[in-house]
Design a protein around this motif. Sequence first.
Motif, mmCIF file in Angstrom:
data_model
loop_
_atom_site.group_PDB
_atom_site.id
_atom_site.type_symbol
_atom_site.label_atom_id
_atom_site.label_comp_id
_atom_site.label_asym_id
_atom_site.label_seq_id
_atom_site.Cartn_x
_atom_site.Cartn_y
_atom_site.Cartn_z
ATOM 1 N N LEU A 86 5.516 -6.775 26.462
ATOM 2 C CA LEU A 86 5.311 -6.253 25.120
ATOM 3 C C LEU A 86 6.355 -5.205 24.746
ATOM 4 O O LEU A 86 6.815 -5.159 23.614
ATOM 5 N N GLN A 87 6.739 -4.378 25.698
ATOM 6 C CA GLN A 87 7.687 -3.314 25.388
ATOM 7 C C GLN A 87 9.063 -3.862 25.023
ATOM 8 O O GLN A 87 9.878 -3.158 24.440
ATOM 9 N N MET A 88 9.350 -5.125 25.335
ATOM 10 C CA MET A 88 10.628 -5.729 24.966
ATOM 11 C C MET A 88 10.778 -5.846 23.453
ATOM 12 O O MET A 88 11.890 -5.833 22.939
ATOM 13 N N TYR A 89 9.675 -5.932 22.741
ATOM 14 C CA TYR A 89 9.746 -6.082 21.283
ATOM 15 C C TYR A 89 10.455 -4.881 20.654
ATOM 16 O O TYR A 89 11.282 -5.027 19.776
ATOM 17 N N GLY A 90 10.138 -3.702 21.129
ATOM 18 C CA GLY A 90 10.781 -2.507 20.599
ATOM 19 C C GLY A 90 11.953 -2.039 21.435
ATOM 20 O O GLY A 90 12.846 -1.367 20.958
#
Length: 147
Positions: A86-90
């Motif tokens: 999920l942190q890859m999105y930001g």
Amino acid sequence: MLKHFALWLFFGSAACVAAILFVPQGRLACSEPYLHETSPDGRWTLTLCSRPLLFAMPGGGGDAPGWIVLRDVDGAIRGVSDLSMLQMYGGAAPGTPLIWGPRRVVKPMVLELPIRSASSPFRQWLDDRIWRWRALLGLTPTDDDLH
């Protein structure tokens, strides 16, 4: 011999139709989205949902894999992309906005999905089911494809 083939063909076709009609909601049903964005014209939404992990360290929620789900104004799924964390999105392209184009939505190095309106209500329903099965079977594009 031909009679057995016809029976197998009939039951195989019936099983395929049943699978398309009764496709499971699966993990694409997200009651608590990680992120929710709407296109400037309000016709499309992009939802980022996490997938459950069997084990995670405390505070490691951003390490969970997720789905990025594109829906049309009626809520039908028009595209799904797999996200490794999920942190890859930001984090993959910090400060880079989501780009809503006339034919695709893009987040550099994370997401690239075509934007296509359905030609009919049946086509909208069918595409929704097909995207659900693709996600369930792991046949969706991933953020790794864009690196």
